[in-house]
Write a protein that holds these residues in place. Structure first.
Motif, short mmCIF file in Angstrom:
data_model
loop_
_atom_site.label_atom_id
_atom_site.label_comp_id
_atom_site.label_asym_id
_atom_site.label_seq_id
_atom_site.Cartn_x
_atom_site.Cartn_y
_atom_site.Cartn_z
N THR A 89 0.76 -1.27 0.12
CA THR A 89 0.06 -0.06 -0.05
C THR A 89 0.99 1.19 0.08
OG1 THR A 89 -1.92 -1.15 1.29
CG2 THR A 89 -1.76 1.15 1.20
N GLY A 90 0.57 2.19 -0.99
CA GLY A 90 1.13 3.43 -0.97
C GLY A 90 0.08 4.44 -0.38
N LEU A 91 0.81 5.20 0.72
CA LEU A 91 -0.21 6.27 1.29
C LEU A 91 -0.28 7.64 0.50
CD1 LEU A 91 0.55 5.40 4.87
CD2 LEU A 91 -1.33 4.52 3.55
N PHE A 92 -1.38 8.30 0.72
CA PHE A 92 -1.58 9.75 0.20
C PHE A 92 -2.47 10.40 1.15
CE2 PHE A 92 -5.19 7.32 -1.85
CZ PHE A 92 -6.41 8.15 -1.62
N THR A 93 -2.38 11.69 1.23
CA THR A 93 -3.35 12.62 1.75
C THR A 93 -4.39 13.09 0.54
OG1 THR A 93 -1.69 13.01 3.64
CG2 THR A 93 -3.72 14.53 3.21
N PRO A 94 -5.79 13.10 0.95
CA PRO A 94 -6.60 13.25 -0.42
C PRO A 94 -6.52 14.66 -0.56
CG PRO A 94 -8.06 12.01 1.44
CD PRO A 94 -6.53 12.21 2.05
N GLY A 95 -6.40 14.76 -2.08
CA GLY A 95 -5.97 16.14 -2.71
C GLY A 95 -4.54 16.39 -2.94
N GLU A 96 -3.61 15.49 -2.37
CA GLU A 96 -2.25 15.67 -2.80
C GLU A 96 -2.19 15.28 -4.36
OE1 GLU A 96 0.57 14.77 1.23
OE2 GLU A 96 -0.21 13.03 -0.09
N ARG A 97 -0.82 15.57 -4.95
CA ARG A 97 -0.45 14.94 -6.26
C ARG A 97 0.41 14.11 -6.03
NH1 ARG A 97 -1.66 18.18 -10.53
NH2 ARG A 97 0.74 17.97 -11.51
N VAL A 98 0.24 12.78 -6.39
CA VAL A 98 1.28 11.55 -5.88
C VAL A 98 1.67 11.23 -7.24
CG1 VAL A 98 1.39 9.48 -4.95
CG2 VAL A 98 -0.40 11.09 -4.38
N ARG A 99 3.26 11.31 -7.43
CA ARG A 99 4.02 10.97 -8.66
C ARG A 99 4.28 9.49 -8.23
NH1 ARG A 99 8.22 14.31 -11.91
NH2 ARG A 99 8.82 12.74 -13.29
N LEU A 100 3.92 8.50 -9.06
CA LEU A 100 4.07 7.12 -9.29
C LEU A 100 5.30 6.97 -10.30
CD1 LEU A 100 0.47 5.73 -9.09
CD2 LEU A 100 1.99 6.34 -6.75
N ARG A 101 6.37 6.26 -9.78
CA ARG A 101 7.44 5.96 -10.71
C ARG A 101 7.40 4.41 -10.95
NH1 ARG A 101 11.02 10.26 -10.95
NH2 ARG A 101 10.84 11.79 -9.18
N PHE A 102 6.85 4.16 -12.24
CA PHE A 102 6.67 2.68 -12.45
C PHE A 102 7.86 1.96 -13.35
CE2 PHE A 102 2.34 3.78 -11.97
CZ PHE A 102 1.65 2.85 -11.49
N ILE A 103 8.11 1.18 -12.79
CA ILE A 103 9.55 0.34 -13.25
C ILE A 103 9.04 -1.10 -13.53
CG2 ILE A 103 11.93 -0.22 -13.40
CD1 ILE A 103 12.06 1.67 -11.03
N ASN A 104 9.16 -1.56 -15.09
CA ASN A 104 9.06 -3.00 -15.10
C ASN A 104 10.14 -3.68 -15.14
OD1 ASN A 104 8.23 -5.62 -16.07
ND2 ASN A 104 7.23 -5.16 -17.97
N THR A 105 10.54 -4.17 -13.92
CA THR A 105 11.63 -5.22 -14.00
C THR A 105 11.70 -6.68 -14.10
OG1 THR A 105 11.37 -5.62 -11.49
CG2 THR A 105 12.44 -3.46 -12.01
#
Ligand SMILES: [Cu+2]
Length: 444
Positions: A89-105
């Motif tokens: 689980t990745g946490l966030f606070t509602p309203g935040e802009r969350v950057r997700l850095r996807f890597i296919n390893t």
């Protein structure tokens, strides 16, 4: 683009079998891990393919459900090292802009990524910024990376889905305001089937074309001037609606319905060394970088395509290429042989050679029935679409079956690995060296 927090999302596939054992089994019997073969019941119910289509496939001794050669039968799909049940689980606070850095390893699996209920704004690929583009889903090949920004505003959980391209399983995680929350997990979608387009022989682009009877105006056209050689020349890409190449060989072009094309005609790829490692040659490969990846053509929401990617800032080297090089991705699925231009890496194959600083247009032509994530070390190359000077810079590009992808690059001195980033394809021989000389300091 600004963001309030970030999470790195590492996608992988894990097997309890040793990779050498998996490789050996695939060599002995390709399709061994494909437990999704079509059934007679499916055929009778009119599902899947028609009988004729199936017989066409059988004649080629290939299986259209072979979208991926190692599947969920042998693999578990992980997100940041955690299986679907563990629910990273990745946490966030509602309203935040969350950057997700996807890597296919992953060693072998390609993933389709989505977060139901959230739009994803793609802002970078392979570590290079692109103009923001909002999508609902993207496909990520092995070694590719995508950075996306999401902005969940509600106090609730969202499921992050990384579905295996062959629908044999999924990686699953959660984005949530607090640990321990979950959201519904969507079921696996229908598996994709390889199509005639994947065979590089789709006729739909010829609609509205005047065939002029048997052969007609096309009869006198020279394939060498009309096919990929031409597409590879800077500024000479085929125009929409332009006549596709006339296939050579004994089959006359008897109009649309009667048209036949050979998937084994060596004249469609003069640069390819013919042998057991070349099962098929796409007779009419097309640029497919504007199409969603396999299985995503009709999912009912916006899917990222390569042509959506435009570099955020101008590319450092905007010279016109002085040379064009075609490289065919070749294979024999039955024997699990993979290579470039008909050769597997090793004794008979030779490095591709370049001059230091040379600007070259490379066109990858996929003659096989699978997509391959082709990766070049030591460089970023620029895909050739988009405004001049703003082609997206990447180190890995998925080349769809029956498809082509072109990129320009500036050769840096050294010996650089160039390979399919699927472990088992690379291991089987889909690997070569880009040798760029002279080395720095002038050494040859
Ligand atoms: Cu491959």
């Amino acid at each position: 683009m600004t963001y309030d927090r970030e999470h790195v999302i590492v996608l992988s596939d894990y097997s309890f079998m040793h990779p050498h054992l998996i490789f050996k089994r695939m060599k002995q019997q390709s399709g061994l891990f494909n437990f999704q073969k079509q059934t007679v019941a499916g055929l009778l119910a009119g599902k899947d393919q028609t009988l004729k289509e199936r017989m066409d496939w059988a004649k080629m001794r290939m299986d259209p459900t072979d979208i991926s050669d190692v599947t969920g039968a042998a693999l578990t799909f992980l997100v940041n090292g955690h299986g679907p049940g563990e629910n990273w689980t990745g946490l966030f606070t509602p309203g935040e802009r969350v950057r997700l850095r996807f890597i296919n390893t992953a060693a072998q699996m390609v993933f389709d990524v989505r977060i139901p209920g959230l739009k994803m704004t793609v802002v970078a690929s392979d570590g290079q910024n692109v103009r923001p583009v909002e999508v609902d889903e993207f496909q990520i090949g092995n070694a590719e990376t995508y950075d996306v920004i999401v902005q969940p505003t509600e106090d609730k959980a969202f499921t992050l889905v990384a579905e295996a391209v062959d629908r044999s399983g999924m990686g699953r995680a959660t984005l949530a305001p607090r640990a321990g929350m979950t959201a519904p997990v969507p079921p696996l979608r229908e598996r994709p089937l390889a199509t005639r387009r994947d065979m590089g022989m789709d006729m739909s682009s010829m609609k509205g074309m005047d065939m002029g009877g048997a052969g007609g105006a096309m009869a006198g056209m020279d394939h060498a001037a009309m096919g990929h050689d031409m597409a590879a020349m800077p500024g000479m890409a085929p125009q929409p609606g332009m006549a596709p190449p006339k296939p050579r060989g004994s089959d006359a072009m008897g109009g649309m319905a009667g048209m036949k094309m050979s998937m084994r005609d060596p004249q469609n790829a003069p640069g390819v060394t013919k042998g057991p490692g070349v099962q098929t040659i796409a007779p009419m490969p097309v640029d497919r970088t504007g199409e969603p990846g396999q299985g995503l053509a009709s999912v009912g929401h916006r899917v990222l395509v390569y042509k959506d990617l435009i570099a955020l800032t101008a590319n450092p080297d905007q010279r016109t290429p002085t040379r064009a090089l075609d490289i065919h991705l070749t294979g024999n699925m039955e024997r699990f042989m993979w290579g470039f231009d008909g050769l597997k890496f090793g004794e008979t194959s030779r490095p591709y050679t370049f001059e230091k600083g040379e600007r070259v247009r490379v066109t990858l032509i996929n003659d096989t029935m699978m997509a391959h994530p082709i990766h070049l070390h030591g460089h970023f190359f620029e895909l050739t679409h988009g405004p001049a000077g703003y082609g997206p810079r990447k180190h890995t590009v998925m080349v769809m079956p029956g498809g082509k992808a072109s990129w320009d690059f500036t050769a840096e001195p050294g010996d650089w690995a160039f390979h399919c980033h699927m472990l088992y394809h690379m291991h089987a021989g889909m690997f070569q060296v880009f040798a760029v000389r002279p080395l720095d300091g002038g050494a040859a």
